[in-house]
Scaffold this active site. Sequence first.
Site, PDB file in Angstrom:
ATOM      1  N   HIS A 122       0.948  -1.284   0.042  1.00 11.87           N
ATOM      2  CA  HIS A 122      -0.046  -0.072   0.103  1.00 11.87           C
ATOM      3  C   HIS A 122       0.885   1.171  -0.047  1.00 11.87           C
ATOM      4  O   HIS A 122       1.711   1.279   0.840  1.00 11.87           O
ATOM      5  CB  HIS A 122      -0.869  -0.050   1.223  1.00 11.87           C
ATOM      6  N   THR A 174      12.306 -11.351   2.823  1.00 11.55           N
ATOM      7  CA  THR A 174      12.694  -9.863   2.109  1.00 11.55           C
ATOM      8  C   THR A 174      13.140  -9.688   0.856  1.00 11.55           C
ATOM      9  O   THR A 174      13.040  -8.719   0.218  1.00 11.55           O
ATOM     10  CB  THR A 174      12.886  -8.964   3.408  1.00 11.55           C
ATOM     11  N   LYS A 175      14.051 -10.588   0.612  1.00 11.41           N
ATOM     12  CA  LYS A 175      14.998 -10.722  -0.693  1.00 11.41           C
ATOM     13  C   LYS A 175      15.036 -11.911  -1.077  1.00 11.41           C
ATOM     14  O   LYS A 175      14.768 -13.135  -0.564  1.00 11.41           O
ATOM     15  CB  LYS A 175      16.240 -10.002  -0.215  1.00 11.41           C
TER      16      LYS A 175
END
Length: 206
Positions: A122, A174-175
């Site tokens: 968002h 996250t990666k």
Amino acid sequence: MGLKEKIKSNSKLKKIVHQAILISNQTRPRLWVKWFVNPFFHKKGKGACIRRRTRLDVVPWNQFELGAFSTIEDFSAINNGVGSVIIGERTKIGLSNTIIGPVTIGNDIRLAQNITLSGLNHNYEDINIPIHKQGVSTAPIHIEDNTWIGANVVVLAGVTVGKHSIVAAGSVVTKNIPPYSVAVGNPARVIKQYNFETNTWEKYKN
């Protein structure tokens, strides 16, 4: 210009189409879309199974595909509103998974319970506008073939989990995870990788 492009380029027409397809203030499609439109737009392979208590928030303007002999278990939620959801063959989506496109899941994947794969974020930059009115940005998630993802894992937008990898329960990815790896933790880090020269799983060296 095709019909889809015409709708996207005209804000008034886009709003009308959205209201006709989606229940107001929800992401769920209306029953007429679920019954009479989606079956002609989305693909379900031979022997594929979607359990009765799965929530399918799928719309006709993006793809939803479930490959042959794959299963989506009860209490899972699938949403292709802002990006396609493609699930390969012989893949099992466990209980209470949430998959928000754009997401591509390969063949022979195992997702355990309570996993979230979300290809959207968002927008929040303008402090004068409520976050829910600022729209979203997307980046595709790719889960490559033969991967196992443990319970309660979260995979963030834009991440690729490489072929034949294992993501331990509770990890936040996250990666990118390289192929043939074992990843754990928050944020997830690679701790092992398969060495094809020695034919063993070895401690990962950065």
